[in-house]
Scaffold this active site. Structure first.
Site, PDB file in Angstrom:
ATOM      1  CB  SER A 172      -7.435  -1.366  -0.404  1.00  0.00           C
ATOM      2  OG  SER A 172      -6.862  -1.157   0.881  1.00  0.00           O
ATOM      3  CG  PHE A 227      -5.714   6.934  -1.330  1.00  0.00           C
ATOM      4  CD1 PHE A 227      -5.621   8.318  -1.185  1.00  0.00           C
ATOM      5  CD2 PHE A 227      -4.920   6.304  -2.272  1.00  0.00           C
ATOM      6  CE1 PHE A 227      -4.745   9.052  -1.976  1.00  0.00           C
ATOM      7  CE2 PHE A 227      -4.050   7.042  -3.074  1.00  0.00           C
ATOM      8  CZ  PHE A 227      -3.960   8.415  -2.919  1.00  0.00           C
ATOM      9  CG  ASP A 247      -8.353   2.555  -1.165  1.00  0.00           C
ATOM     10  OD1 ASP A 247      -8.234   1.900  -0.109  1.00  0.00           O
ATOM     11  OD2 ASP A 247      -7.485   2.585  -2.048  1.00  0.00           O
ATOM     12  CB  THR A 302      -4.013   2.240  -1.615  1.00  0.00           C
ATOM     13  OG1 THR A 302      -5.200   1.978  -0.840  1.00  0.00           O
ATOM     14  CG2 THR A 302      -4.019   1.378  -2.865  1.00  0.00           C
ATOM     15  CG  HIS A 309      -5.961  -4.427   9.010  1.00  0.00           C
ATOM     16  ND1 HIS A 309      -6.484  -5.680   9.254  1.00  0.00           N
ATOM     17  CD2 HIS A 309      -5.039  -4.215   9.979  1.00  0.00           C
ATOM     18  CE1 HIS A 309      -5.904  -6.200  10.322  1.00  0.00           C
ATOM     19  NE2 HIS A 309      -5.026  -5.325  10.792  1.00  0.00           N
ATOM     20  CG  ASP A 310      -9.013   1.042   3.756  1.00  0.00           C
ATOM     21  OD1 ASP A 310      -8.808   0.359   2.730  1.00  0.00           O
ATOM     22  OD2 ASP A 310      -9.664   2.100   3.727  1.00  0.00           O
ATOM     23  CG  HIS A 370      -2.679  -2.857  19.390  1.00  0.00           C
ATOM     24  ND1 HIS A 370      -1.386  -2.928  18.920  1.00  0.00           N
ATOM     25  CD2 HIS A 370      -3.471  -3.045  18.301  1.00  0.00           C
ATOM     26  CE1 HIS A 370      -1.405  -3.149  17.612  1.00  0.00           C
ATOM     27  NE2 HIS A 370      -2.652  -3.214  17.220  1.00  0.00           N
TER      28      HIS A 370
END
Length: 586
Positions: free
Chosen positions: A186, A182, A184, A180, A107-108, A348
């Site tokens: 987010s 990266f 990071d 993004t 997800h990031d 999954h």
């Protein structure tokens, strides 16, 4: 010719402004721009995924691929039901947090744009009239073992927004990443300044939290009823940097973990540096939080997937006490389409439909069905012991094996909430790969190893025994085999959770992710890098201690929380686990 029309629509018109605004800031931007000073949009929000090999569209532009003989590829739901076993196989090595952390990383790095648009292709199991070009519903057979008895005729799926949806002159569709690329966090901080400001107190460097049942929680979402599946208006629904944070209780817990960790760091920094203003406290705490997270990804989590010796050999890890200094401004860190749409969905099959609770002694308590708590994390706050008991469960309960079997909870009932049925995660994965025009498994085998199967028997080297006979029943040609299906049936490399093609794709992605990130924590560059002493402290970070530090009622944890407790990984006091000394970040 590949089409990057979205760059014209969203980027090129303001490129000069972006370039002029790029400064050598010590802190990364929220939207990913200006990470690369020469190519300031690389890895930023609302830019296309990249590809290892060209797309395979049926019409050469955007339609789903067809079989080599021109017929339709086998139905995605049929493959899920008849090719993938329905079973719960426990991993002998890894805890459930291993799988759940992988979802945070996924997800990031990626969110396909437009999949949550208010388009109804299939409502209540019925195909809608004039569904539109963005609809790619999955037909369900009247002989389906689960859905047919509920008179379900289709499963809803909306096509990802592409460059061709936004630019009529586009010659080939490329899907768009809404976040993004990266690592990071987010998911915690958002993907824009405005999103971040919604999440900040703008005082003392803290993220907003609310106090309930003696603990801190992310703020309540202002549009909770449209974001979560609520039974009553007062149930929990968190406002975070990523709208998917409420999908499952364990995912919400890791979201809460990194919010609480940011505030723990910020409060300590304020004590050590009372003259720092809000912005500096926030940015330094964010920087440390992201660095710890990146260290965990590359030195604690990925080795269990790819193998530590292999990671050292290919440059994903370094045996060094200093800096890696492997940033390369010519490396585009944007997420690879085949990585996010196929290879990185391997976990999954590791999802468990039943979530268990454990007390401090690791005695098993009650358990719940994951699909009874979809998009509704209220269970975490029901009583003061729910969160720590479920956290112990996440670090004690084994995850499912990475194989070709699926928990029924994900195969028939995913995202069920007060309904008789849900969706099929594997069918959606297969259909999404076709939506994105992913070439087949054979094409990626050739990309990775310059070897292509001419007959089904040629797959004996890479696929599990029995897979060839099974898959050849449904696919007319070796070239038709969907990438996500082929990856699921790969033989695992000893000491890893991957086969050769999967490891090839993941390796390429995570090399780009670190080498294309100017702010990656091991880069010792002036202005944006840590000092050598600070880097040494970051390398003490581990997921076990962070989970402990953000849950006051958990007193003991095994040193490697991604692995099951054992004689070589025994439970011990949380206080004995290493953690960075924040006195050195002044």
């Amino acid at each position: 010719m590949k089409c990057y029309g979205i760059l014209i629509v969203l980027v090129v018109t303001v490129l000069k402004d972006v370039l002029s605004q790029c400064t050598n800031s010590p802190y990364r931007s929220f939207d990913g721009t200006c990470n690369n000073l020469q190519n300031p949009t690389w890895g930023s929000v609302n830019t296309p995924f990249t590809r290892l090999i060209p797309a395979n569209y049926g019409d050469g532009k955007s339609s789903p691929p067809a079989a080599k003989d021109g017929t339709d590829l086998p139905n995605a739901r049929l493959l899920s039901v008849e090719v993938f076993e329905e079973d719960v196989q426990n991993s002998p090595d890894f805890t459930l947090v291993n799988m759940q952390f992988g979802q945070v990383v996924a997800h990031d790095m990626a969110l396909t744009r437009g999949v949550r648009d208010p388009i109804t292709c299939c409502a209540n199991g019925r195909l809608q009239p004039n569904p539109g070009s963005r609809c790619m519903a999955i037909p369900v057979s009247d002989r389906d073992p689960v859905f047919s008895v509920r008179e379900i005729e289709c499963l809803n799926m909306i096509r990802t927004t592409t460059t061709c949806d936004l630019n009529t002159n586009c010659t080939q569709a490329e899907q768009i990443n809404s976040v993004t690329s990266f690592l990071d966090l987010s998911v915690v901080y958002g993907n824009s300044v405005s999103e971040s400001n919604q999440l900040r107190t703008l005082d003392s460097g803290l993220l907003k939290v609310e106090q309930r049942v003696g603990q801190e929680w992310p703020p309540r979402h202002p549009n909770a009823s449209t974001t979560c599946s609520l039974r009553t208006p007062n149930e929990a629904c968190y406002l975070t940097g990523d709208g998917r944070a409420n999908q499952s209780p364990h995912l919400a817990m890791l979201q809460v973990t990194f919010v609480r960790e940011h505030n723990r760091i910020a409060r300590r920094l304020k004590t050590l540096n009372p003259t720092w203003d809000d912005e500096k406290l926030f940015q330094v705490a964010r920087r440390i939080n992201i660095a710890q997270y990146q260290h965990i990804v590359y030195y604690e989590w990925l080795p269990g997937i790819l193998g530590q010796n292999y990671m050292l050999n290919v440059g994903l890890q370094y045996q060094t006490t200093g800096f890696s200094n492997d940033y390369n401004p010519n490396v585009n860190p944007s997420v690879i389409n085949s990585h996010t749409t196929a290879a990185f969905r391997f976990f999954h099959s590791s999802i468990q439909g039943i979530l268990k609770f454990y007390e401090e002694s690791r005695k098993s308590l009650t358990k719940v069905d994951i699909n009874d708590h979809t998009n509704n994390p209220t269970i975490l706050e029901q009583t003061s012991d729910r969160y720590p008991n479920l956290l112990r469960g996440m670090t004690t309960q084994p995850m499912g094996l990475n194989d070709a079997s699926l928990d029924p909870a994900t195969k028939h009932f995913l995202f069920r909430f007060n309904n008789m049925f849900g969706v099929d995660l594997k069918a959606l994965d297969i259909q999404r790969g076709r939506d994105h025009g992913l070439p087949g498994y054979n094409d990626f085998a050739y990309y990775c190893y310059k070897k292509r199967a001419s007959t089904w028997e040629d797959y004996n080297l890479s696929l599990l025994p029995g897979a060839i006979q099974l898959l050849s029943t449904y696919y007319n040609s070796v070239d038709d085999l969907d990438l996500s299906v082929g990856l699921a049936f790969e033989k695992k490399i000893d000491g890893t959770q991957t086969g050769f093609v999967m490891r090839c794709i993941l390796t390429e992605q995570f090399l780009r992710t670190r080498r294309g990130d100017r702010y990656f924590y091991e880069n010792g560059q002036a202005t944006v890098g840590f000092t050598a002493v600070q880097l040494r402290e970051i390398r003490k970070a581990n997921i076990a201690r962070i989970l402990c530090d953000t849950s006051a009622d958990v007193q003991q944890m095994q040193p490697d929380a991604f692995l099951l407790p054992s004689r070589t990984n025994p439970l011990g006091p949380c206080s004995a686990l290493p953690t960075p000394d924040l006195k050195l970040f002044t």
